[in-house]
Write a protein that holds these residues in place. Structure first.
Motif, PDB file in Angstrom:
ATOM      1  N   ALA A   1       0.838  -1.203   0.000  1.00  0.00           N
ATOM      2  CA  ALA A   1       0.000   0.000   0.000  1.00  0.00           C
ATOM      3  C   ALA A   1       0.873   1.253   0.000  1.00  0.00           C
ATOM      4  N   GLU A   2       2.046   1.164   0.614  1.00  0.00           N
ATOM      5  CA  GLU A   2       2.979   2.303   0.622  1.00  0.00           C
ATOM      6  C   GLU A   2       3.454   2.621  -0.801  1.00  0.00           C
ATOM      7  N   ASP A   3       3.765   1.567  -1.581  1.00  0.00           N
ATOM      8  CA  ASP A   3       4.208   1.783  -2.969  1.00  0.00           C
ATOM      9  C   ASP A   3       3.069   2.367  -3.816  1.00  0.00           C
ATOM     10  N   LEU A   4       1.833   1.906  -3.571  1.00  0.00           N
ATOM     11  CA  LEU A   4       0.685   2.459  -4.314  1.00  0.00           C
ATOM     12  C   LEU A   4       0.526   3.934  -3.977  1.00  0.00           C
ATOM     13  N   ALA A   5       0.669   4.276  -2.691  1.00  0.00           N
ATOM     14  CA  ALA A   5       0.512   5.673  -2.259  1.00  0.00           C
ATOM     15  C   ALA A   5       1.576   6.557  -2.907  1.00  0.00           C
ATOM     16  N   THR A   6       2.783   6.043  -3.050  1.00  0.00           N
ATOM     17  CA  THR A   6       3.854   6.823  -3.687  1.00  0.00           C
ATOM     18  C   THR A   6       3.477   7.148  -5.133  1.00  0.00           C
ATOM     19  N   VAL A   7       2.952   6.170  -5.848  1.00  0.00           N
ATOM     20  CA  VAL A   7       2.590   6.403  -7.251  1.00  0.00           C
ATOM     21  C   VAL A   7       1.354   7.312  -7.354  1.00  0.00           C
ATOM     22  N   LEU A   8       0.371   7.083  -6.467  1.00  0.00           N
ATOM     23  CA  LEU A   8      -0.879   7.862  -6.544  1.00  0.00           C
ATOM     24  C   LEU A   8      -0.719   9.275  -5.987  1.00  0.00           C
ATOM     25  N   GLY A   9       0.247   9.456  -5.098  1.00  0.00           N
ATOM     26  CA  GLY A   9       0.415  10.749  -4.431  1.00  0.00           C
ATOM     27  C   GLY A   9      -0.480  10.900  -3.207  1.00  0.00           C
ATOM     28  N   HIS A  10      -1.208   9.821  -2.837  1.00  0.00           N
ATOM     29  CA  HIS A  10      -2.045   9.820  -1.622  1.00  0.00           C
ATOM     30  C   HIS A  10      -2.318   8.365  -1.254  1.00  0.00           C
TER      31      HIS A  10
ATOM     32  N   ILE B   1      -4.148   4.939  -0.745  1.00  0.00           N
ATOM     33  CA  ILE B   1      -5.260   4.341  -1.496  1.00  0.00           C
ATOM     34  C   ILE B   1      -6.431   4.069  -0.557  1.00  0.00           C
ATOM     35  N   GLY B   2      -7.662   4.210  -1.085  1.00  0.00           N
ATOM     36  CA  GLY B   2      -8.852   3.937  -0.272  1.00  0.00           C
ATOM     37  C   GLY B   2      -9.037   2.445  -0.064  1.00  0.00           C
ATOM     38  N   ASP B   3      -9.790   2.109   0.973  1.00  0.00           N
ATOM     39  CA  ASP B   3     -10.085   0.710   1.261  1.00  0.00           C
ATOM     40  C   ASP B   3     -11.314   0.264   0.506  1.00  0.00           C
ATOM     41  N   ARG B   4     -11.378  -1.031   0.334  1.00  0.00           N
ATOM     42  CA  ARG B   4     -12.578  -1.668  -0.204  1.00  0.00           C
ATOM     43  C   ARG B   4     -13.781  -1.262   0.631  1.00  0.00           C
ATOM     44  N   HIS B   5     -14.892  -0.840  -0.062  1.00  0.00           N
ATOM     45  CA  HIS B   5     -15.998  -0.594   0.830  1.00  0.00           C
ATOM     46  C   HIS B   5     -16.817  -1.843   1.020  1.00  0.00           C
ATOM     47  N   PRO B   6     -17.558  -1.893   2.121  1.00  0.00           N
ATOM     48  CA  PRO B   6     -18.294  -3.104   2.430  1.00  0.00           C
ATOM     49  C   PRO B   6     -19.283  -3.495   1.327  1.00  0.00           C
ATOM     50  N   THR B   7     -19.856  -2.489   0.636  1.00  0.00           N
ATOM     51  CA  THR B   7     -20.862  -2.807  -0.380  1.00  0.00           C
ATOM     52  C   THR B   7     -20.228  -3.146  -1.728  1.00  0.00           C
ATOM     53  N   GLN B   8     -18.928  -2.838  -1.898  1.00  0.00           N
ATOM     54  CA  GLN B   8     -18.245  -3.110  -3.155  1.00  0.00           C
ATOM     55  C   GLN B   8     -18.158  -4.601  -3.386  1.00  0.00           C
ATOM     56  N   GLY B   9     -18.179  -5.012  -4.640  1.00  0.00           N
ATOM     57  CA  GLY B   9     -17.983  -6.424  -4.879  1.00  0.00           C
ATOM     58  C   GLY B   9     -19.298  -7.164  -4.791  1.00  0.00           C
ATOM     59  N   GLN B  10     -20.019  -7.096  -5.875  1.00  0.00           N
ATOM     60  CA  GLN B  10     -21.135  -8.011  -6.094  1.00  0.00           C
ATOM     61  C   GLN B  10     -20.503  -9.383  -6.230  1.00  0.00           C
ATOM     62  N   VAL B  11     -19.162  -9.387  -6.417  1.00  0.00           N
ATOM     63  CA  VAL B  11     -18.437 -10.624  -6.641  1.00  0.00           C
ATOM     64  C   VAL B  11     -18.091 -11.247  -5.310  1.00  0.00           C
ATOM     65  N   THR B  12     -18.340 -12.551  -5.191  1.00  0.00           N
ATOM     66  CA  THR B  12     -17.766 -13.250  -4.058  1.00  0.00           C
ATOM     67  C   THR B  12     -16.399 -13.718  -4.510  1.00  0.00           C
ATOM     68  N   ALA B  13     -15.404 -12.887  -4.293  1.00  0.00           N
ATOM     69  CA  ALA B  13     -14.057 -13.238  -4.746  1.00  0.00           C
ATOM     70  C   ALA B  13     -13.434 -14.194  -3.742  1.00  0.00           C
ATOM     71  N   PRO B  14     -12.873 -15.300  -4.219  1.00  0.00           N
ATOM     72  CA  PRO B  14     -12.324 -16.276  -3.271  1.00  0.00           C
ATOM     73  C   PRO B  14     -11.241 -15.653  -2.403  1.00  0.00           C
ATOM     74  N   GLY B  15     -10.449 -14.762  -2.999  1.00  0.00           N
ATOM     75  CA  GLY B  15      -9.414 -14.091  -2.213  1.00  0.00           C
ATOM     76  C   GLY B  15     -10.026 -13.165  -1.184  1.00  0.00           C
ATOM     77  N   GLN B  16     -11.347 -12.945  -1.279  1.00  0.00           N
ATOM     78  CA  GLN B  16     -12.022 -12.063  -0.325  1.00  0.00           C
ATOM     79  C   GLN B  16     -12.880 -12.856   0.657  1.00  0.00           C
ATOM     80  N   LEU B  17     -12.974 -14.161   0.457  1.00  0.00           N
ATOM     81  CA  LEU B  17     -13.695 -14.960   1.448  1.00  0.00           C
ATOM     82  C   LEU B  17     -12.878 -14.983   2.726  1.00  0.00           C
TER      83      LEU B  17
END
Ligand code: TXA
Ligand code: MG
Length: 317
Positions: free
Chosen positions: A201-210, A212-228
């Motif tokens: 997340a630190e490397d992403l912030a360096t590239v984005l300049g801020h 990164i936001g977190d996944r919101h609870p409602t995001q992901g109509q997908v049941t992603a296995p990596g998110q189970l």
């Protein structure tokens, strides 16, 4: 009749050419990336992709990541806005997956996206993956090459042990240097972290300049296995943040907290990530023993390590 065992292909021109040829025939071939081994199939061939789900025993509503050789290949499949382009230009090739709107004319099988309007796409850095993609010429859909719900493979032998009778071949590139899966970023429309992984997340912030936001609870109509919650499961129960093993446990150490195996005696998080899945597999082979795990700091790659450990320790459904 039993199917023939998977071909064990060497990391040379002949091995790469054979792997590309099997993919063109619509067969399933495991190959190394810098993160973990993927189980690849031609992303345009529905039957080939169905074979990946069958080999893994994976629920078909879970979409797959498409691997492409370069940014131009990705742009032929997905639509990039300016921020997505910045992330790709700075962090590809590498352990970053972007979830972007799918182009109507991409020719990708619906099975890959599970019918979603978005697609997960990445350009891997591993030289063998690069050479395979160059020879194959198209997108390779590939989840991690493990039976669904199990620990991801970081060596060709892991794949052969668990899927050797279900797939056509494994291209052997030795151990994977990063050892945890790619970081997944989606857009809402601002970038959001969907899965922690090989890019911190630190490397992403360096590239984005801020940050990164977190996944919101409602995001992901997908049941992603990596998110189970329970995923990346070991057979043995896991006890996290342990200082020492109790009777009936083996210990996975880190830094000064010693163990039967130590993820990194020098407390190097990059080394710890590279060893994580291999050491979990190793300790999981001891019958009837729980696994106690030393505390791991949560900065840098430690965030992805703790995410995977938390899921492996979670109550099984
Ligand atoms: O490092 C990696 O990412 C490895 C190597 C082989 O590239 N691949 C990998 O794939 O970990 P897999 O299938 O085990 O995990 C891919 C994750 C899943 O959680 C899946 O649900 C999510 O990506 N995913 C795929 N397409 C998506 C989409 N359109 N929207 C949201 N999540 C998606
Ligand atoms: Mg996986």
């Amino acid at each position: 009749m039993l199917p023939p065992p998977a071909e064990h292909l060497k990391a040379d021109e002949t091995g790469i050419a054979r792997a590309a040829d099997l993919l063109r025939q619509g067969l399933q071939v495991a190959f190394p990336t810098e993160t973990v081994y993927g189980l690849g199939a031609d992303a345009q061939n529905a039957a080939a992709v169905a074979g990946v789900f069958a080999a893994k025993g994976r629920p078909t509503f879970n979409p797959l990541i498409v691997h492409v050789a370069d940014l131009a290949g990705a742009q032929a499949i997905a639509k990039f806005d300016e921020i997505a382009l910045t992330l790709a230009q700075n962090l590809w090739p590498g352990p970053l997956t972007l979830v972007l709107p799918l182009r109507a004319d991409a020719g990708i099988s619906d099975l890959v996206t599970a019918g979603l309007p978005t697609i997960a796409i990445r350009v891997p850095k591993h030289s063998l993956a690069q050479r395979l993609l160059a020879d194959f010429g198209g997108g390779i859909a590939a989840p991690s090459a493990n039976p669904s719900g199990k620990v991801s493979p970081t060596r060709a032998d892991h794949v052969l042990e668990e899927l050797g009778d279900k797939i056509s071949a494994v291209l052997d590139g030795g151990p994977c240097p990063v050892g945890v899966e790619s970081t997944i970023v989606g857009f809402d429309p601002d970038p959001i972290l969907l899965r922690e992984g090989g890019v911190s997340a630190e490397d992403l912030a360096t590239v984005l300049g801020h940050p990164i936001g977190d996944r919101h609870p409602t995001q992901g109509q997908v049941t992603a296995p990596g998110q189970l919650v329970s995923h990346y499961a070991t057979n043995a129960g896991l006890r996290l943040n342990a200082q020492a093993a109790k009777p009936g446990e083996v210990m996975l150490g880190f830094g000064a907290v010693a163990g039967d195996l130590n993820l990194s005696p020098t407390a190097d998080l990059t080394e710890a990530a590279a060893n994580l899945f291999e050491y979990l597999r190793e300790l999981d082979k001891r019958p009837n023993m729980g696994i106690a795990v030393a505390p791991i700091p949560s900065h840098g790659l430690g965030a992805a390590i703790n995410d995977r450990l938390g899921r492996a320790a979670a109550e099984r459904p």
